[in-house]
Scaffold this motif. Sequence first.
Motif, PDB file in Angstrom:
ATOM      1  N   LEU A 197       9.389   8.625   7.882  1.00 53.44           N
ATOM      2  CA  LEU A 197       8.861   7.649   6.913  1.00 53.44           C
ATOM      3  C   LEU A 197       7.454   7.373   7.363  1.00 53.44           C
ATOM      4  N   GLU A 198       6.768   6.696   6.281  1.00 48.94           N
ATOM      5  CA  GLU A 198       5.373   6.113   6.339  1.00 48.94           C
ATOM      6  C   GLU A 198       5.499   4.935   7.405  1.00 48.94           C
ATOM      7  N   PRO A 199       4.500   4.919   7.953  1.00 45.80           N
ATOM      8  CA  PRO A 199       4.175   3.664   8.939  1.00 45.80           C
ATOM      9  C   PRO A 199       4.120   2.469   8.077  1.00 45.80           C
ATOM     10  N   GLN A 200       4.936   1.245   8.736  1.00 41.87           N
ATOM     11  CA  GLN A 200       5.394   0.010   7.995  1.00 41.87           C
ATOM     12  C   GLN A 200       4.058  -0.709   7.891  1.00 41.87           C
ATOM     13  N   MET A 201       2.905  -0.649   8.514  1.00 43.46           N
ATOM     14  CA  MET A 201       1.797  -1.230   8.474  1.00 43.46           C
ATOM     15  C   MET A 201       1.252  -0.831   7.212  1.00 43.46           C
ATOM     16  N   ASN A 202       1.297   0.514   6.752  1.00 46.41           N
ATOM     17  CA  ASN A 202       0.434   1.043   5.630  1.00 46.41           C
ATOM     18  C   ASN A 202       1.174   0.163   4.503  1.00 46.41           C
ATOM     19  N   TYR A 203       2.251  -0.272   4.330  1.00 48.13           N
ATOM     20  CA  TYR A 203       2.713  -0.990   3.124  1.00 48.13           C
ATOM     21  C   TYR A 203       2.286  -2.249   3.588  1.00 48.13           C
ATOM     22  N   VAL A 204       2.244  -3.016   4.647  1.00 49.84           N
ATOM     23  CA  VAL A 204       1.785  -4.417   4.657  1.00 49.84           C
ATOM     24  C   VAL A 204       0.406  -4.441   4.201  1.00 49.84           C
ATOM     25  N   GLY A 205      -0.429  -3.416   4.615  1.00 49.30           N
ATOM     26  CA  GLY A 205      -1.998  -3.404   4.357  1.00 49.30           C
ATOM     27  C   GLY A 205      -2.111  -3.333   2.890  1.00 49.30           C
ATOM     28  N   LYS A 215      -0.111  -4.133   0.413  1.00 50.08           N
ATOM     29  CA  LYS A 215       0.278  -5.589  -0.087  1.00 50.08           C
ATOM     30  C   LYS A 215      -0.537  -6.603   0.197  1.00 50.08           C
ATOM     31  N   LEU A 216      -1.014  -6.663   1.357  1.00 51.28           N
ATOM     32  CA  LEU A 216      -1.904  -7.674   1.605  1.00 51.28           C
ATOM     33  C   LEU A 216      -3.214  -7.580   0.903  1.00 51.28           C
ATOM     34  N   ALA A 217      -3.803  -6.349   0.924  1.00 48.72           N
ATOM     35  CA  ALA A 217      -5.072  -6.270   0.109  1.00 48.72           C
ATOM     36  C   ALA A 217      -4.657  -6.639  -1.559  1.00 48.72           C
ATOM     37  N   TYR A 218      -3.688  -6.353  -2.080  1.00 44.24           N
ATOM     38  CA  TYR A 218      -3.244  -6.664  -3.266  1.00 44.24           C
ATOM     39  C   TYR A 218      -3.218  -8.164  -3.653  1.00 44.24           C
ATOM     40  N   ILE A 247      -6.538   1.862   4.037  1.00 42.38           N
ATOM     41  CA  ILE A 247      -7.608   1.349   4.606  1.00 42.38           C
ATOM     42  C   ILE A 247      -8.787   1.170   3.615  1.00 42.38           C
ATOM     43  N   ILE A 248      -8.781   2.258   2.635  1.00 37.83           N
ATOM     44  CA  ILE A 248      -9.601   2.088   1.580  1.00 37.83           C
ATOM     45  C   ILE A 248      -9.155   0.919   0.334  1.00 37.83           C
ATOM     46  N   CYS A 249      -7.951   0.555   0.145  1.00 33.82           N
ATOM     47  CA  CYS A 249      -7.242  -0.411  -0.527  1.00 33.82           C
ATOM     48  C   CYS A 249      -8.081  -1.663   0.244  1.00 33.82           C
ATOM     49  N   MET A 250      -7.951  -1.858   1.380  1.00 36.57           N
ATOM     50  CA  MET A 250      -8.189  -2.993   2.027  1.00 36.57           C
ATOM     51  C   MET A 250      -9.801  -3.105   1.916  1.00 36.57           C
ATOM     52  N   LEU A 251     -10.588  -2.294   2.010  1.00 37.40           N
ATOM     53  CA  LEU A 251     -11.957  -2.565   2.170  1.00 37.40           C
ATOM     54  C   LEU A 251     -12.528  -2.622   0.570  1.00 37.40           C
ATOM     55  N   LEU A 252     -11.692  -2.387  -0.449  1.00 32.33           N
ATOM     56  CA  LEU A 252     -11.983  -2.777  -1.834  1.00 32.33           C
ATOM     57  C   LEU A 252     -12.301  -4.370  -1.963  1.00 32.33           C
ATOM     58  N   ASN A 253     -11.626  -5.026  -0.950  1.00 35.16           N
ATOM     59  CA  ASN A 253     -11.569  -6.424  -1.575  1.00 35.16           C
ATOM     60  C   ASN A 253     -13.285  -7.042  -1.113  1.00 35.16           C
ATOM     61  N   ILE A 254     -13.903  -6.243  -0.348  1.00 34.12           N
ATOM     62  CA  ILE A 254     -14.963  -6.799   0.252  1.00 34.12           C
ATOM     63  C   ILE A 254     -16.145  -6.629  -1.033  1.00 34.12           C
ATOM     64  N   PRO A 255     -16.080  -5.736  -1.700  1.00 33.74           N
ATOM     65  CA  PRO A 255     -17.099  -5.473  -3.097  1.00 33.74           C
ATOM     66  C   PRO A 255     -16.872  -6.603  -3.969  1.00 33.74           C
ATOM     67  N   LEU A 256     -15.449  -6.848  -3.960  1.00 32.37           N
ATOM     68  CA  LEU A 256     -14.730  -7.816  -4.904  1.00 32.37           C
ATOM     69  C   LEU A 256     -15.444  -9.226  -4.738  1.00 32.37           C
TER      70      LEU A 256
END
Length: 101
Positions: A5-13, A15-18, A79-88
Amino acid sequence: MDEILEPQMNYVGKKLAYYSALIGTLIFLTYLLSKSLFLMIAGVVFILGAGIVNVLVLAVILIELICNQTHWRSTVVTIICMLLNIPLVILYLFILSYFHL
């Protein structure tokens, strides 16, 4: 055969970014409509709080990526999804400063 299974932190990251982007956008749009000082302060507090939480989760994801490279593609997407919040955030600050809102 067992499925890895995919690591749980990927899911958390992801969702947190969204939700960080969604809540930040809602605060921004509500401020544009109302020009409320309270919403400006709430936005600044939210940016600081969300920034700290996002950095901590991003650090955990990076450590997880270094230790377990099985799902590295999914982790890089997170990681890319989370970093996209910076330019926003920069875009919103630019809009506020450029139009003197």
